[in-house]
Design a protein around this motif. Structure first.
Motif, PDB file in Angstrom:
ATOM      1  N   THR A   1       1.094  -1.438   0.296  1.00 42.16           N
ATOM      2  CA  THR A   1       0.274  -0.196   0.222  1.00 42.16           C
ATOM      3  C   THR A   1       0.949   1.503   0.007  1.00 42.16           C
ATOM      4  OG1 THR A   1      -1.857  -1.304   1.052  1.00 42.16           O
ATOM      5  CG2 THR A   1      -1.914   1.736   1.445  1.00 42.16           C
TER       6      THR A   1
ATOM      7  N   LEU B   1      -2.031  -0.594  -4.104  1.00 37.77           N
ATOM      8  CA  LEU B   1      -2.799  -0.768  -2.778  1.00 37.77           C
ATOM      9  C   LEU B   1      -3.438  -2.058  -2.797  1.00 37.77           C
ATOM     10  CD1 LEU B   1      -5.121   2.725  -1.906  1.00 37.77           C
ATOM     11  CD2 LEU B   1      -5.575   0.556  -2.318  1.00 37.77           C
TER      12      LEU B   1
ATOM     13  N   MET C   1      -7.758   6.992  -4.453  1.00 34.94           N
ATOM     14  CA  MET C   1      -6.991   6.322  -2.920  1.00 34.94           C
ATOM     15  C   MET C   1      -6.020   6.525  -3.571  1.00 34.94           C
ATOM     16  SD  MET C   1      -9.683   5.125  -0.639  1.00 34.94           S
ATOM     17  CE  MET C   1      -7.991   3.947   0.170  1.00 34.94           C
TER      18      MET C   1
ATOM     19  N   THR D   1      -3.180   8.651  -0.492  1.00 38.49           N
ATOM     20  CA  THR D   1      -2.188   7.927   0.938  1.00 38.49           C
ATOM     21  C   THR D   1      -0.939   7.899   0.297  1.00 38.49           C
ATOM     22  OG1 THR D   1      -3.330   6.202  -0.401  1.00 38.49           O
ATOM     23  CG2 THR D   1      -3.545   5.921   2.469  1.00 38.49           C
ATOM     24  N   LYS D   2      -0.105   7.995  -0.982  1.00 39.50           N
ATOM     25  CA  LYS D   2       0.983   8.386  -1.479  1.00 39.50           C
ATOM     26  C   LYS D   2       1.467   9.123  -0.734  1.00 39.50           C
ATOM     27  CE  LYS D   2      -1.084   4.365  -1.989  1.00 39.50           C
ATOM     28  NZ  LYS D   2      -0.410   3.574  -3.218  1.00 39.50           N
TER      29      LYS D   2
ATOM     30  N   THR E   1       0.258  11.928   0.827  1.00 43.98           N
ATOM     31  CA  THR E   1       0.697  12.058   2.415  1.00 43.98           C
ATOM     32  C   THR E   1       2.177  11.829   2.644  1.00 43.98           C
ATOM     33  OG1 THR E   1      -1.159  11.124   2.295  1.00 43.98           O
ATOM     34  CG2 THR E   1      -0.527  12.700   3.546  1.00 43.98           C
ATOM     35  N   THR E   2       2.511  10.235   2.734  1.00 40.20           N
ATOM     36  CA  THR E   2       3.359  10.141   3.255  1.00 40.20           C
ATOM     37  C   THR E   2       5.127  10.751   3.371  1.00 40.20           C
ATOM     38  OG1 THR E   2       3.768   7.948   2.092  1.00 40.20           O
ATOM     39  CG2 THR E   2       2.766   7.360   3.970  1.00 40.20           C
TER      40      THR E   2
ATOM     41  N   ALA F   1      -1.022   5.488   7.711  1.00 39.12           N
ATOM     42  CA  ALA F   1      -1.357   5.859   6.614  1.00 39.12           C
ATOM     43  C   ALA F   1      -1.896   4.274   5.788  1.00 39.12           C
ATOM     44  CB  ALA F   1      -0.389   5.988   5.313  1.00 39.12           C
ATOM     45  N   PRO F   2      -1.351   3.151   5.606  1.00 37.40           N
ATOM     46  CA  PRO F   2      -1.629   2.423   4.789  1.00 37.40           C
ATOM     47  C   PRO F   2      -3.047   1.302   5.218  1.00 37.40           C
ATOM     48  CG  PRO F   2      -0.164   1.910   6.023  1.00 37.40           C
ATOM     49  CD  PRO F   2       0.033   2.854   6.238  1.00 37.40           C
TER      50      PRO F   2
ATOM     51  N   ALA G   1      -6.165   3.788   4.584  1.00 38.13           N
ATOM     52  CA  ALA G   1      -5.986   3.234   2.643  1.00 38.13           C
ATOM     53  C   ALA G   1      -7.193   1.560   2.465  1.00 38.13           C
ATOM     54  CB  ALA G   1      -5.395   2.955   1.542  1.00 38.13           C
TER      55      ALA G   1
END
Lengths: 161, 123
Positions: free
Chosen positions: A110, A116, B37, B41-42, B44-45, B81-82, B85
């Motif tokens: 992910t 993901l 999605m 999520t990515k 942000t990291t 985070a993951p 998601a």
């Protein structure tokens, strides 16, 4: 007192958040950690050991590099005026068997942009992964197994408590 | 006077900003729930990580102390985070949200496969 290594990590987190790096801070953190570990005991199902630290470290390096690389790829797709994507749901057959390693693999997938983790097969035979854009499903599968799953399998051993 | 640390911090901030912005743009431009999605999520990291590292360079109060804080923030980000998601994607999938029509390959069964082992019993 049963998990000194985890407890020490919790103590370090306490020290990091609390700006204190004395023996006293460590002891306070360790005591609080014992409390936390006690409360969480019911969730613990297996003992996790890193049997090959070298492989684990290399895995972390490969992972961080993949995160950066894939971030750039996703950025390219976002900026492309045509948004050229061919998404896919793919199944990654699992060789891993333990909660800890499967969870780690799922999270690594992910965190690597472009892939993901959506779900795991009920019998744990496969992870289902959504790819943002791929023309070569086999390549994605092979890469995840080679770069992430195999090193995880080699570096970490889990045993029931 | 601008010091080297300030210049480096600015560069890191700009990198963080760029990735966060791209994540938001992706959120708008991508065609369906699942592809959307991916963007935030990515982004942000990596984005928040660079911003936290930029903060280390300019916030006074001992570089080690601030660095440890920043690393803790990054570690928690990578841990949480993951999971968010994963839960959203899984909920969407089992809720029957259809992927966009460009999605040609779908190896995911609609019905659950195999027997549920119910996870390991607790400790």
């Amino acid at each position: 007192m049963r998990y000194p290594a985890y407890n020490a990590v919790l103590a370090l987190v306490w020290m990091a958040l609390n700006h204190g790096f004395t023996i006293g801070d460590f002891l306070i953190g360790y005591t609080l950690g014992m409390l936390i570990l006690y409360v969480h005991q019911a969730f613990w199902s297996e003992r996790v050991r890193i049997v090959r630290p070298g492989t684990a470290l290399r895995l972390m390096g490969v992972f961080l590099w993949e995160v950066v690389k894939a971030n750039v790829q996703v950025a390219r797709i976002v900026l492309d005026p045509r948004v050229p994507i061919t998404p896919a749901f793919i199944a990654i057959p699992l060789t891993l068997k333990d909660d800890f390693t499967i969870t780690t693999l799922a999270n690594m997938i992910t965190l690597t942009p472009g892939t993901l983790t959506v779900d795991i097969a009920k019998d744990r035979s496969a992870l289902y992964v959504h790819c943002l854009s791929t023309d070569d499903v086999e390549a994605v599968r092979a890469q995840i197994k080679r770069d992430f799953e195999r090193p995880l399998d080699e570096a970490i051993r889990c045993s029931p408590l | 006077m601008t010091s080297g640390a300030e210049i480096l911090a600015s560069v890191l901030l700009l990198i963080g900003l760029a990735f966060t912005l791209l994540g938001s743009v992706g959120l708008v431009r991508f065609p369906d729930f699942y592809t959307r999605m991916h963007a935030p999520t990515k982004a942000t990291t990596l984005g928040v990580s660079s911003m936290a590292l930029a903060a280390v360079l300019v916030i006074p109060g001992g570089i080690v102390a601030v660095l440890m804080k920043a690393l803790t923030i990054i570690a928690f980000l990578f841990l949480t985070a993951p999971i968010g998601a994963h839960m959203m994607a899984r909920a969407a999938r089992s809720g029957g949200i259809a992927p966009c029509e460009e999605t040609r390959i779908d190896e995911m069964p609609t019905e659950p496969v195999g027997e549920d082992d119910g996870g390991h019993p607790a400790g």
